[in-house]
Motif scaffolding. Sequence first.
Motif, PDB file in Angstrom:
ATOM      1  N   SER A 183       0.841  -1.195   0.000  1.00  0.00           N
ATOM      2  CA  SER A 183       0.000   0.000   0.000  1.00  0.00           C
ATOM      3  C   SER A 183       0.877   1.246   0.000  1.00  0.00           C
ATOM      4  O   SER A 183       1.998   1.232   0.526  1.00  0.00           O
ATOM      5  N   PRO A 184       0.402   2.349  -0.591  1.00  0.00           N
ATOM      6  CA  PRO A 184       1.189   3.594  -0.555  1.00  0.00           C
ATOM      7  C   PRO A 184       1.563   4.011   0.853  1.00  0.00           C
ATOM      8  O   PRO A 184       2.670   4.503   1.096  1.00  0.00           O
ATOM      9  N   GLU A 185       0.656   3.827   1.811  1.00  0.00           N
ATOM     10  CA  GLU A 185       0.943   4.211   3.190  1.00  0.00           C
ATOM     11  C   GLU A 185       2.100   3.395   3.762  1.00  0.00           C
ATOM     12  O   GLU A 185       3.054   3.953   4.326  1.00  0.00           O
ATOM     13  N   ASN A 186       2.046   2.079   3.614  1.00  0.00           N
ATOM     14  CA  ASN A 186       3.129   1.240   4.136  1.00  0.00           C
ATOM     15  C   ASN A 186       4.425   1.452   3.360  1.00  0.00           C
ATOM     16  O   ASN A 186       5.522   1.379   3.928  1.00  0.00           O
ATOM     17  N   LYS A 238      27.234 -10.738  -3.053  1.00  0.00           N
ATOM     18  CA  LYS A 238      28.602 -10.670  -2.550  1.00  0.00           C
ATOM     19  C   LYS A 238      29.530 -10.316  -3.709  1.00  0.00           C
ATOM     20  O   LYS A 238      29.137 -10.331  -4.867  1.00  0.00           O
ATOM     21  N   ASN A 239      30.783 -10.037  -3.371  1.00  0.00           N
ATOM     22  CA  ASN A 239      31.749  -9.719  -4.422  1.00  0.00           C
ATOM     23  C   ASN A 239      31.904 -10.867  -5.409  1.00  0.00           C
ATOM     24  O   ASN A 239      32.148 -10.647  -6.587  1.00  0.00           O
ATOM     25  N   GLN A 240      31.745 -12.090  -4.928  1.00  0.00           N
ATOM     26  CA  GLN A 240      31.950 -13.247  -5.796  1.00  0.00           C
ATOM     27  C   GLN A 240      30.660 -13.750  -6.436  1.00  0.00           C
ATOM     28  O   GLN A 240      30.664 -14.764  -7.123  1.00  0.00           O
ATOM     29  N   THR A 241      29.548 -13.054  -6.221  1.00  0.00           N
ATOM     30  CA  THR A 241      28.278 -13.476  -6.810  1.00  0.00           C
ATOM     31  C   THR A 241      28.347 -13.416  -8.326  1.00  0.00           C
ATOM     32  O   THR A 241      28.831 -12.438  -8.904  1.00  0.00           O
ATOM     33  N   GLU A 242      27.860 -14.481  -8.978  1.00  0.00           N
ATOM     34  CA  GLU A 242      27.782 -14.497 -10.437  1.00  0.00           C
ATOM     35  C   GLU A 242      26.896 -13.337 -10.896  1.00  0.00           C
ATOM     36  O   GLU A 242      25.746 -13.217 -10.483  1.00  0.00           O
ATOM     37  N   PRO A 243      27.412 -12.432 -11.741  1.00  0.00           N
ATOM     38  CA  PRO A 243      26.664 -11.208 -12.076  1.00  0.00           C
ATOM     39  C   PRO A 243      25.331 -11.446 -12.781  1.00  0.00           C
ATOM     40  O   PRO A 243      24.458 -10.581 -12.736  1.00  0.00           O
ATOM     41  N   LEU A 244      25.157 -12.591 -13.426  1.00  0.00           N
ATOM     42  CA  LEU A 244      23.898 -12.864 -14.114  1.00  0.00           C
ATOM     43  C   LEU A 244      22.955 -13.722 -13.279  1.00  0.00           C
ATOM     44  O   LEU A 244      21.933 -14.192 -13.768  1.00  0.00           O
ATOM     45  N   GLN A 245      23.291 -13.912 -11.994  1.00  0.00           N
ATOM     46  CA  GLN A 245      22.440 -14.700 -11.097  1.00  0.00           C
ATOM     47  C   GLN A 245      22.344 -14.052  -9.718  1.00  0.00           C
ATOM     48  O   GLN A 245      22.440 -14.714  -8.699  1.00  0.00           O
ATOM     49  N   MET A 246      22.137 -12.759  -9.682  1.00  0.00           N
ATOM     50  CA  MET A 246      22.066 -12.058  -8.410  1.00  0.00           C
ATOM     51  C   MET A 246      20.677 -12.207  -7.783  1.00  0.00           C
ATOM     52  O   MET A 246      19.668 -12.154  -8.486  1.00  0.00           O
ATOM     53  N   GLY A 247      20.635 -12.395  -6.478  1.00  0.00           N
ATOM     54  CA  GLY A 247      19.379 -12.615  -5.778  1.00  0.00           C
ATOM     55  C   GLY A 247      18.734 -11.329  -5.292  1.00  0.00           C
ATOM     56  O   GLY A 247      19.347 -10.259  -5.281  1.00  0.00           O
ATOM     57  N   ARG A 248      17.476 -11.464  -4.867  1.00  0.00           N
ATOM     58  CA  ARG A 248      16.724 -10.330  -4.318  1.00  0.00           C
ATOM     59  C   ARG A 248      15.772 -10.828  -3.234  1.00  0.00           C
ATOM     60  O   ARG A 248      15.415 -12.004  -3.206  1.00  0.00           O
ATOM     61  N   PHE A 249      15.351  -9.900  -2.385  1.00  0.00           N
ATOM     62  CA  PHE A 249      14.406 -10.209  -1.331  1.00  0.00           C
ATOM     63  C   PHE A 249      13.074  -9.517  -1.624  1.00  0.00           C
ATOM     64  O   PHE A 249      13.020  -8.286  -1.720  1.00  0.00           O
ATOM     65  N   GLN A 250      12.011 -10.302  -1.781  1.00  0.00           N
ATOM     66  CA  GLN A 250      10.698  -9.712  -2.050  1.00  0.00           C
ATOM     67  C   GLN A 250      10.168  -9.015  -0.810  1.00  0.00           C
ATOM     68  O   GLN A 250      10.191  -9.560   0.288  1.00  0.00           O
ATOM     69  N   ILE A 251       9.657  -7.803  -1.011  1.00  0.00           N
ATOM     70  CA  ILE A 251       9.109  -7.015   0.087  1.00  0.00           C
ATOM     71  C   ILE A 251       7.583  -7.088   0.047  1.00  0.00           C
ATOM     72  O   ILE A 251       6.964  -6.841  -0.989  1.00  0.00           O
ATOM     73  N   LYS A 252       6.999  -7.406   1.190  1.00  0.00           N
ATOM     74  CA  LYS A 252       5.556  -7.542   1.282  1.00  0.00           C
ATOM     75  C   LYS A 252       4.937  -6.284   1.895  1.00  0.00           C
ATOM     76  O   LYS A 252       5.635  -5.342   2.274  1.00  0.00           O
ATOM     77  N   ASP A 253       3.627  -6.301   1.998  1.00  0.00           N
ATOM     78  CA  ASP A 253       2.882  -5.149   2.507  1.00  0.00           C
ATOM     79  C   ASP A 253       2.933  -5.123   4.027  1.00  0.00           C
ATOM     80  O   ASP A 253       1.938  -5.365   4.712  1.00  0.00           O
ATOM     81  N   LEU A 254       4.123  -4.811   4.531  1.00  0.00           N
ATOM     82  CA  LEU A 254       4.339  -4.856   5.980  1.00  0.00           C
ATOM     83  C   LEU A 254       4.207  -3.464   6.593  1.00  0.00           C
ATOM     84  O   LEU A 254       4.752  -2.492   6.062  1.00  0.00           O
ATOM     85  N   PRO A 255       3.518  -3.349   7.718  1.00  0.00           N
ATOM     86  CA  PRO A 255       3.463  -2.071   8.446  1.00  0.00           C
ATOM     87  C   PRO A 255       4.824  -1.772   9.063  1.00  0.00           C
ATOM     88  O   PRO A 255       5.719  -2.626   9.075  1.00  0.00           O
ATOM     89  N   PRO A 256       5.017  -0.565   9.599  1.00  0.00           N
ATOM     90  CA  PRO A 256       6.342  -0.127  10.069  1.00  0.00           C
ATOM     91  C   PRO A 256       7.040  -1.085  11.019  1.00  0.00           C
ATOM     92  O   PRO A 256       8.223  -1.391  10.835  1.00  0.00           O
TER      93      PRO A 256
END
Length: 339
Positions: free
Chosen positions: A38-41, A307-325
């Motif tokens: 949400s825009p607020e969160n 990390k510095n040794q992470t394969e540049p074409l396989q970098m990970g990410r963390f999905q962000i959910k609709d979490l309050p503060p």
Amino acid sequence: MKFGLRHYLRSYFAPQAAVLMYHRVAEVKSDIWDITVSPENFEYQLQILQQSGNVISLSELTGNASKNRLKSGNIALTFDDGYADNYHFAKPLLEKYKLPATFFITTSNIGKKTEFWWDELENLILFTEHLPTFFSMNINGEDLNFELLQEAELTPEQQQINRNWKACEETPPNMRCAMYLKLWQTLRPLPQKKQQQELQKLRDWAGKAISPRSGYESMTENQLRDLSRNPLFEIGAHTVSHAALGFHDITFQEKEIRENRNLLRDITNQPVDLLSYPYGHFNTQTLQAANQTKFKAAFTTREEFVKNQTEPLQMGRFQIKDLPPEKFSAQFNLVQRWC
């Protein structure tokens, strides 16, 4: 043995950075894939991120990683797909807090009053008030059969169950949800033209015409161009049709990536050096296609630190959910602790 321990400790305490993955910033009635904030969160989350002082651009983060200069605690923000709400809600808030972000854009729906196929399918199966009692159809060579029985008529109670379902982490609570998930799994590997052909069969079965909803459209060319003019923001590739790349041959994959990138360059007059894989789906040929098209880095949906040794074409990410503060702050502190 000493070398092995030293190598392990160096690896364990090596600098780590986190890439956060958003999709939508909006108010929606249903979010079964947990991709909408949400825009607020979202504003609360940006306040916390700004206070950390560690948010940098994705290009800077990947560039540091390629030069072994990554700093622990650095964070980059990304948005996938190119929903118009990114322009209407995410952009002004990011500008307000002066935080950089990368927008990975799928181009087939740019400027069209068209929903992504998964949004239309969700609305069709989970929220159509009256559906036929039985479903029996061949979809992409597979015979599918479902008995909706009393679920054919959508009651308020049933609607609430469907809205609260989280498809990414919960088993389907009823037949409509089970049907949706099976159809989603069947349609996802298909090229766009075939997806639309199969979707039309589903529309005919449900007695529903194409009727795109407001709030589910992609950005227009002008919005994308305006977004790219702000030096805080960069545009990344996300294929032409949001194809699940790993299901296709390398010729198809390279065409999806190259044409997507070329159109984004034409619209924004900016370089497009970063790529994210739709659904996080890729294979060795995808990596080959990304390498051949000379992307500097590409991103999955695997929840992994960079990390510095992470394969540049396989970098990970963390999905962000609709979490309050409070909940976001706890999750963010946990990520920071491991960075």
